[in-house]
Scaffold this motif. Structure first.
Motif, mmCIF file in Angstrom:
data_model
loop_
_atom_site.group_PDB
_atom_site.id
_atom_site.type_symbol
_atom_site.label_atom_id
_atom_site.label_comp_id
_atom_site.label_asym_id
_atom_site.label_seq_id
_atom_site.Cartn_x
_atom_site.Cartn_y
_atom_site.Cartn_z
ATOM 1 N N SER A 20 -13.056 7.619 -0.152
ATOM 2 C CA SER A 20 -14.105 8.393 -0.159
ATOM 3 C C SER A 20 -15.072 8.258 -1.391
ATOM 4 O O SER A 20 -16.225 8.829 -1.020
ATOM 5 C CB SER A 20 -13.365 9.813 -0.332
ATOM 6 O OG SER A 20 -12.573 9.824 -1.604
ATOM 7 N N GLU A 46 -6.428 6.474 2.131
ATOM 8 C CA GLU A 46 -7.233 6.917 1.265
ATOM 9 C C GLU A 46 -7.609 6.017 -0.035
ATOM 10 O O GLU A 46 -8.686 6.058 -0.580
ATOM 11 C CB GLU A 46 -6.731 8.312 0.786
ATOM 12 C CG GLU A 46 -6.649 9.489 1.750
ATOM 13 C CD GLU A 46 -6.207 10.743 1.016
ATOM 14 O OE1 GLU A 46 -5.716 10.601 0.003
ATOM 15 O OE2 GLU A 46 -6.491 11.697 1.656
ATOM 16 N N ARG A 47 -6.528 5.639 -0.519
ATOM 17 C CA ARG A 47 -6.607 4.696 -1.540
ATOM 18 C C ARG A 47 -5.776 3.547 -1.437
ATOM 19 O O ARG A 47 -4.700 3.351 -0.824
ATOM 20 C CB ARG A 47 -6.168 5.675 -2.938
ATOM 21 C CG ARG A 47 -4.968 6.441 -2.737
ATOM 22 C CD ARG A 47 -4.731 7.396 -3.878
ATOM 23 N NE ARG A 47 -5.352 8.594 -3.335
ATOM 24 C CZ ARG A 47 -5.327 9.654 -4.458
ATOM 25 N NH1 ARG A 47 -4.791 9.336 -5.857
ATOM 26 N NH2 ARG A 47 -5.842 10.881 -4.019
ATOM 27 N N THR A 102 -1.929 7.651 1.634
ATOM 28 C CA THR A 102 -2.842 8.799 1.841
ATOM 29 C C THR A 102 -2.242 10.116 1.426
ATOM 30 O O THR A 102 -1.096 10.322 1.928
ATOM 31 C CB THR A 102 -3.050 8.834 3.496
ATOM 32 O OG1 THR A 102 -3.608 7.763 3.899
ATOM 33 C CG2 THR A 102 -3.725 10.093 4.136
#
Length: 111
Positions: A49, A63-64, A17
């Protein structure tokens, strides 16, 4: 990437993140050069996202997700502790919250 005679492939799996995008991008650029020097291959770079990363169980939020393959777990260790990588790791550590794992793959004969 296939495994070598010494054993199965090795992987780095990271949950990231980012809090400082500019510094993190510098990390990505500089670490990419080091990864290439160690024969690494990026297998997964998924973003929540973008909808290509969906956490189904466990309630973790990040996030990833990144998965990088090396010829062996030993090669992962060589990369991670190399002087070149140690010169850039601080960029990631200062710009993102990370959970990073090193793991051995399954030997080809086991699959």
């Amino acid at each position: 990437m296939s495994s070598t005679a010494s054993g199965p492939p090795g992987y780095i799996v990271a949950e990231i993140t980012v809090s400082d995008a500019e510094t993190y991008e510098e990390y990505v650029e500089r670490s990419g050069t080091v990864l290439a020097a160690y024969g690494a291959r990026l297998l997964v770079h998924a973003f929540s996202s973008a909808g290509d990363l969906i956490v189904k169980e466990g309630g973790r939020t990040f996030e990833r997700l990144i998965v990088v393959e090396f010829e062996s777990l030993e090669r992962v260790t060589e990369f991670y502790h190399s002087q070149d990588y140690q010169q850039v790791i601080g960029l990631r550590q200062s710009s993102a919250q990370s959970h990073v794992y090193h793991a051995a793959g399954v030997p080809p004969e086991a699959g």
